[in-house]
Design a protein around this motif. Structure first.
Motif, PDB file in Angstrom:
ATOM      1  N   ASP A 141       0.749  -1.381   0.028  1.00  0.00           N
ATOM      2  CA  ASP A 141       0.010  -0.215   0.010  1.00  0.00           C
ATOM      3  C   ASP A 141       0.959   1.271   0.017  1.00  0.00           C
ATOM      4  N   GLU A 142       0.615   2.169  -1.035  1.00  0.00           N
ATOM      5  CA  GLU A 142       1.502   3.467  -1.121  1.00  0.00           C
ATOM      6  C   GLU A 142       0.682   4.631  -0.498  1.00  0.00           C
ATOM      7  N   LEU A 143       0.698   4.876   0.650  1.00  0.00           N
ATOM      8  CA  LEU A 143      -0.079   5.746   1.591  1.00  0.00           C
ATOM      9  C   LEU A 143      -0.001   7.145   1.034  1.00  0.00           C
ATOM     10  N   PRO A 144      -1.131   7.717   1.120  1.00  0.00           N
ATOM     11  CA  PRO A 144      -0.964   9.427   0.875  1.00  0.00           C
ATOM     12  C   PRO A 144       0.012  10.142   1.844  1.00  0.00           C
ATOM     13  N   ALA A 145       0.731  11.227   1.477  1.00  0.00           N
ATOM     14  CA  ALA A 145       1.515  11.756   1.964  1.00  0.00           C
ATOM     15  C   ALA A 145       1.090  12.692   2.841  1.00  0.00           C
ATOM     16  N   ILE A 146       0.362  12.438   3.910  1.00  0.00           N
ATOM     17  CA  ILE A 146      -0.063  13.121   4.934  1.00  0.00           C
ATOM     18  C   ILE A 146       0.593  12.790   6.403  1.00  0.00           C
ATOM     19  N   ASP A 147       0.873  13.909   7.143  1.00  0.00           N
ATOM     20  CA  ASP A 147       1.488  13.609   8.167  1.00  0.00           C
ATOM     21  C   ASP A 147       0.782  13.028   9.159  1.00  0.00           C
ATOM     22  N   GLY A 148       1.303  11.942   9.955  1.00  0.00           N
ATOM     23  CA  GLY A 148       0.514  11.052  10.816  1.00  0.00           C
ATOM     24  C   GLY A 148      -0.515  10.119  10.511  1.00  0.00           C
ATOM     25  N   LEU A 149      -0.654  10.060   8.996  1.00  0.00           N
ATOM     26  CA  LEU A 149      -1.445   9.010   8.529  1.00  0.00           C
ATOM     27  C   LEU A 149      -0.700   7.684   8.744  1.00  0.00           C
ATOM     28  N   ALA A 150       0.564   7.390   8.144  1.00  0.00           N
ATOM     29  CA  ALA A 150       1.229   6.194   8.053  1.00  0.00           C
ATOM     30  C   ALA A 150       1.273   5.439   9.539  1.00  0.00           C
ATOM     31  N   GLU A 151       1.464   6.286  10.590  1.00  0.00           N
ATOM     32  CA  GLU A 151       1.612   5.793  11.751  1.00  0.00           C
ATOM     33  C   GLU A 151       0.445   5.279  12.480  1.00  0.00           C
ATOM     34  N   ALA A 152      -0.701   5.893  11.891  1.00  0.00           N
ATOM     35  CA  ALA A 152      -2.202   5.246  12.273  1.00  0.00           C
ATOM     36  C   ALA A 152      -2.723   4.201  11.678  1.00  0.00           C
ATOM     37  N   TRP A 153      -1.948   3.981  10.375  1.00  0.00           N
ATOM     38  CA  TRP A 153      -2.565   3.097   9.419  1.00  0.00           C
ATOM     39  C   TRP A 153      -3.082   1.611   9.953  1.00  0.00           C
ATOM     40  N   GLY A 154      -4.164   1.262   9.782  1.00  0.00           N
ATOM     41  CA  GLY A 154      -4.577  -0.195  10.095  1.00  0.00           C
ATOM     42  C   GLY A 154      -5.009  -0.095  11.524  1.00  0.00           C
ATOM     43  N   ARG A 155      -5.202   1.009  12.048  1.00  0.00           N
ATOM     44  CA  ARG A 155      -5.729   1.137  13.520  1.00  0.00           C
ATOM     45  C   ARG A 155      -6.604   2.479  13.513  1.00  0.00           C
ATOM     46  N   GLY A 156      -6.227   3.462  13.757  1.00  0.00           N
ATOM     47  CA  GLY A 156      -7.165   4.724  13.801  1.00  0.00           C
ATOM     48  C   GLY A 156      -7.316   5.191  12.451  1.00  0.00           C
ATOM     49  N   VAL A 157      -6.746   4.732  11.327  1.00  0.00           N
ATOM     50  CA  VAL A 157      -6.719   5.249  10.037  1.00  0.00           C
ATOM     51  C   VAL A 157      -7.015   3.758   9.226  1.00  0.00           C
ATOM     52  N   ILE A 158      -8.458   4.123   8.655  1.00  0.00           N
ATOM     53  CA  ILE A 158      -8.840   2.752   8.187  1.00  0.00           C
ATOM     54  C   ILE A 158      -9.274   3.009   6.626  1.00  0.00           C
ATOM     55  N   HIS A 159      -9.476   1.993   5.725  1.00  0.00           N
ATOM     56  CA  HIS A 159      -9.789   2.046   4.372  1.00  0.00           C
ATOM     57  C   HIS A 159     -10.954   1.218   3.969  1.00  0.00           C
ATOM     58  N   CYS A 160     -11.324   0.161   4.594  1.00  0.00           N
ATOM     59  CA  CYS A 160     -12.640  -0.464   4.212  1.00  0.00           C
ATOM     60  C   CYS A 160     -13.542  -0.913   5.122  1.00  0.00           C
ATOM     61  N   PRO A 161     -14.686  -0.492   4.641  1.00  0.00           N
ATOM     62  CA  PRO A 161     -16.046  -0.332   5.439  1.00  0.00           C
ATOM     63  C   PRO A 161     -16.311  -1.829   5.758  1.00  0.00           C
ATOM     64  N   PHE A 162     -15.617  -2.848   5.253  1.00  0.00           N
ATOM     65  CA  PHE A 162     -16.114  -4.391   5.508  1.00  0.00           C
ATOM     66  C   PHE A 162     -15.093  -4.553   6.422  1.00  0.00           C
ATOM     67  N   CYS A 163     -13.959  -4.426   6.533  1.00  0.00           N
ATOM     68  CA  CYS A 163     -12.756  -4.839   7.327  1.00  0.00           C
ATOM     69  C   CYS A 163     -13.144  -4.068   8.774  1.00  0.00           C
ATOM     70  N   HIS A 164     -13.454  -2.929   8.725  1.00  0.00           N
ATOM     71  CA  HIS A 164     -13.297  -2.385  10.288  1.00  0.00           C
ATOM     72  C   HIS A 164     -14.703  -1.216  10.024  1.00  0.00           C
ATOM     73  N   GLY A 165     -15.398  -1.315   9.366  1.00  0.00           N
ATOM     74  CA  GLY A 165     -16.922  -0.561   9.338  1.00  0.00           C
ATOM     75  C   GLY A 165     -17.374  -0.537  10.562  1.00  0.00           C
ATOM     76  N   PHE A 166     -17.888  -1.726  10.999  1.00  0.00           N
ATOM     77  CA  PHE A 166     -18.715  -1.666  12.324  1.00  0.00           C
ATOM     78  C   PHE A 166     -18.050  -1.374  13.496  1.00  0.00           C
ATOM     79  N   GLU A 167     -16.986  -1.540  13.543  1.00  0.00           N
ATOM     80  CA  GLU A 167     -16.059  -1.041  14.654  1.00  0.00           C
ATOM     81  C   GLU A 167     -16.415   0.392  14.981  1.00  0.00           C
ATOM     82  N   VAL A 168     -16.475   1.255  13.755  1.00  0.00           N
ATOM     83  CA  VAL A 168     -16.417   2.660  13.967  1.00  0.00           C
ATOM     84  C   VAL A 168     -17.933   3.319  13.647  1.00  0.00           C
ATOM     85  N   ARG A 169     -18.997   2.398  13.797  1.00  0.00           N
ATOM     86  CA  ARG A 169     -20.422   2.720  13.596  1.00  0.00           C
ATOM     87  C   ARG A 169     -20.683   3.813  14.630  1.00  0.00           C
TER      88      ARG A 169
END
Length: 549
Positions: A141-169
Motif C-alpha cells: 500500500d502506497e499511502l497518501p503523503a499526509i503527516d501522521g497517516l502512516a503511523e495510524a494506518w490499520g488502527r485509527g486510519v482505516i480504508h475498508c468498510p467491510f474490514c473495520h466499518g462496524f467497529e466505527v459505527r
C-alpha cells in the motif's frame, strides 16, 4: 525417511574447518513439487490443499503481510475478530501437520529451467527448485503523503468498510479523498454513521454527480487539503488538521491508498503486472484457474485483486491449490509415474558425484549401542549408511531404510566393498508398513526426519518396530538455534523443524504409555569425543526400552 536437511550428519572438525574455508556463506538447493511465495491466508490455504494431496510443498514467507498493522480481522466466518497473526499460526500448523514446510525467508527471483521446472533464488544465496510456483505475495500500500497517516494506518486510519466499518459505527468519521476512486466506499460509510465528513484533498477526476449526491444526502463536504492526522495523548486518532489550520474532530479517519502488486520477483519468467481498472495501482492477472500467462506460475490473494479480504483470499488460494494439484496429477498421468516430491528432493541430495557426509558413524550411536548385545537392528533414515555399516561390523543383523534410492545405492556399494551384509529397504516412515512385519532389538533414528501426519502414522510405525525388550534410540541435533530470528533480507532459513516429528514428540508418546515403555534417557548433551566422531555439537538423546511382555 531421510536425514536432517539442515545439518551435516557425519561432519568432523576437519570437515567443518574445510567448509568454513571454502564456503564462508554455505548455500543449499532444495527441490519440491510446489513453491508457495507468501505465507498469509492465500498462500497457506493453497499449501494446505496441496499438502493434503501428498505433494511436496514449501512455503517461503518473509513475515510482511499486508494486514500486519491490524490487530483484528473481520468478516471471516468462524474467526470473526481473531488476530491475523493467530490465524496465520494456526494455518502454518495445519500445513505442517500434513507434510508442508514453511520457511522464513524471501524469494528474490524466479527463473525457468530447461527441464520445465522453476528455480527460485532466495536470500542468503539459497535456491528452491519447483515444478509449480504460486505467488501469494499480496500488495504494497502506497499511502497518501499526509503527516501522521502512516503511523495510524490499520488502527485509527482505516480504508475498508467491510474490514473495520462496524467497529466505527455511529462515530465521528473523517474521510480523506486523494484519488478519483476515493468516493467508492463513501456510501457504505455514510450508512454506518451519520457523522461523516468528507475532505476532498485531491478532487481531480471525481464525478461532480457523486459529490453532489453525497452533499444532498447530508454528508459534510470539505474542499480543502488535509495537512495532518492528529492523535491524542493515548495515541488514538483525534482529528484531521486542514491546510487552512482548521481541525475536524474524528474518532477514526478513512483514507484510501494506491497499491502495487508484489511481483518483482517474477520478472525473470517474463511476468509483469497490469493496471487495475480503478487506476489506483496494478495487479497480477490470472485466469479462472489462478494461472498466470506463464504456464506453471499461479497467483492468488491480494496480488491478483486488492479488494479481497482474508476470507476470499483464503478461498482463492484454496482454489488455486486445487488447480495446481490437478495440473500435477495430469502431468504425472501422462508420464505414467506416481511422483513423490520427498523422494525427488532426497535423490537430488544424494545424486552428486561426492559423498554428502564424512563416512564416520555418529558418536552418540557408538556410545549408546556399544554396551548392548548385538541382535536385529533397524537403521531408519540411513543416508549413506555409516551407522548401518558400523552396526554390521559389530555383529548386528542390520536392515537400513531410506527414501532415497541414490542413498541406498551408496550404502550397497560400500557394504559390498567391506564385505558386509545389510538389508536395504527404500521407503519412508509414513508409508504403509514401512518396516515390514518384523520387529527389532534396536531401532535407531540418527538425525533422521519424517513429516508429520494427523494420524501420526510414521511415529506409530517407528514405535511398533521395536521388539519387546528392545531399545529405541533417537538422536537429533539441538534445534534451539533454529528458533532465533532471521533477517529475511539477508538470509532464508532452509529447514522447518516444526514440519517434522521431533524428539520431544516421540518422548511424549513414550511417556503416555508407561506400561509399554521405560524411558531411560531424554537429555541434551555434547556429542561424545571418540575415534568415530569428534565433532562437538549438542545432541538431544532419547533412549527407551519396550517392556517385555
Amino acid at each position: 525417511m531421510s536425514e536432517h536437511p539442515a545439518h551435516n550428519r557425519h561432519a568432523t572438525p576437519s570437515d567443518a574447518s574445510e567448509q568454513a574455508r571454502n564456503a564462508p556463506h554455505p548455500t543449499m538447493e532444495r527441490h519440491c513439487d510446489v513453491a508457495v511465495i507468501g505465507g498469509s491466508a492465500a498462500g497457506l490455504a493453497a499449501a494446505l490443499q496441496l499438502s493434503r494431496q501428498r505433494r511436496g510443498v514449501v512455503v517461503v514467507d518473509d513475515g510482511t503481510p499486508r494486514n500486519a498493522p491490524a490487530a483484528h480481522m473481520h468478516g471471516y466466518l468462524g474467526h470473526e475478530g481473531a488476530s491475523p497473526g493467530g490465524l496465520m499460526e494456526t494455518g502454518r500448523a495445519e500445513v505442517r501437520t500434513h507434510g508442508g514446510e514453511v520457511l522464513l525467508g524471501r524469494v528474490v527471483g524466479v527463473h525457468p529451467r530447461d527441464d520445465g521446472r522453476f528455480r527460485l533464488d532466495l536470500t542468503g544465496g539459497h535456491t528452491l527448485v519447483a515444478r509449480r510456483v504460486l505467488a501469494a505475495t499480496g500488495l504494497s500500500d502506497e499511502l497518501p503523503a499526509i503527516d501522521g497517516l502512516a503511523e495510524a494506518w490499520g488502527r485509527g486510519v482505516i480504508h475498508c468498510p467491510f474490514c473495520h466499518g462496524f467497529e466505527v459505527r455511529d462515530q465521528r468519521l473523517v474521510q480523506i479523498v486523494t484519488q478519483p476512486w476515493g468516493l467508492h466506499p463513501t456510501p457504505l460509510f455514510r450508512h454506518l454513521t451519520d457523522r461523516l465528513t468528507v475532505v476532498l484533498h485531491n478532487p481531480a477526476g471525481l464525478e461532480d454527480g457523486s459529490v453532489e449526491a453525497l452533499a444532498a444526502s447530508g454528508v459534510t463536504m470539505e474542499r480543502s487539503e488535509a495537512d495532518r492526522v492528529l492523535t491524542g495523548p493515548d495515541g488514538e486518532v483525534s482529528g484531521v488538521q486542514l491546510r487552512d489550520g482548521r481541525v475536524l474532530e474524528a474518532d477514526a479517519v478513512v483514507a484510501g491508498a494506491r497499491f502495487r502488486a508484489r511481483a518483482d520477483m517474477l520478472a525473470g519468467v517474463g511476468l509483469t503486472t497490469t493496471p487495475h481498472p480503478t487506476g489506483a495501482g496494478d495487479v497480477l492477472a490470472v485466469d479462472a484457474r489462478g494461472e498466470t500467462a506463464v504456464p506453471g506460475i499461479y497467483a492468488a490473494g491480494n496480488v491478483t485483486d486488492p479488494s479481497l479480504q482474508v476470507l476470499p483470499s483464503a478461498a482463492q488460494g484454496s482454489q488455486a491449490g486445487a488447480m495446481i494439484a490437478f495440473s500435477l496429477a495430469d502431468e504425472d498421468l501422462r508420464t505414467a509415474v506416481r511422483h513423490s516430491g520427498e523422494e525427488a528432493e532426497w535423490d537430488q541430495r544424494y545424486g552428486g558425484p561426492d559423498r554428502a557426509w564424512s563416512g564416520n558413524p555418529n558418536g552418540t550411536l557408538v556410545h549408546e549401542v556399544s554396551p548392548l548385545t548385538p541382535g536385529r537392528a533397524l537403521d531408519v533414515g540411513t543416508g549413506e549408511g555409516a551407522d548401518a555399516l558400523w552396526l554390521a561390523e559389530h555383529g548386528w543383523k542390520v536392515t537400513a531404510t531410506d527414501i532415497s534410492g541414490n542413498a541406498l545405492a551408496r550404502v550397497r556399494s560400500e557394504a559390498e566393498r567391506l564385505g558386509l551384509a545389510v538389508d536395504l529397504v527404500r521407503g519412508d516412515a509414513n508409508d504403509p508398513a514401512p518396516f515390514g512385519t518384523e520387529t527389532f532389538d534396536l531401532v535407531s533414528l540418527q538425525y533422521g526426519s519424517f513429516k508429520r501426519t494427523p494420524d501420526q502414522r510414521g511415529l506409530r510405525s517407528l514405535l511398533a518396530a521395536v521388539a519387546p525388550g528392545g531399545t529405541l534410540l533417537v538422536v537429533h541435533h539441538d534445534l534451539t538455534p533454529l528458533r532465533d530470528t532471521v533477517d529475511v533480507a539477508a538470509q532464508t532459513r532452509m529447514y522447518d523443524p516444526e514440519a517434522f516429528v521431533g524428539v520431544d514428540e516421540i518422548a511424549a508418546a513414550l511417556t503416555a504409555a508407561p506400561g509399554t515403555w521405560q524411558v531411560e534417557t531424554h537429555e541434551t548433551r555434547p556429542r561424545p569425543v571418540g575415534a568415530a566422531s569428534t565433532h562437538h555439537v549438542d545432541d538431544v538423546v532419547l533412549r527407551a526400552t519396550r517392556r517385555a511382555v
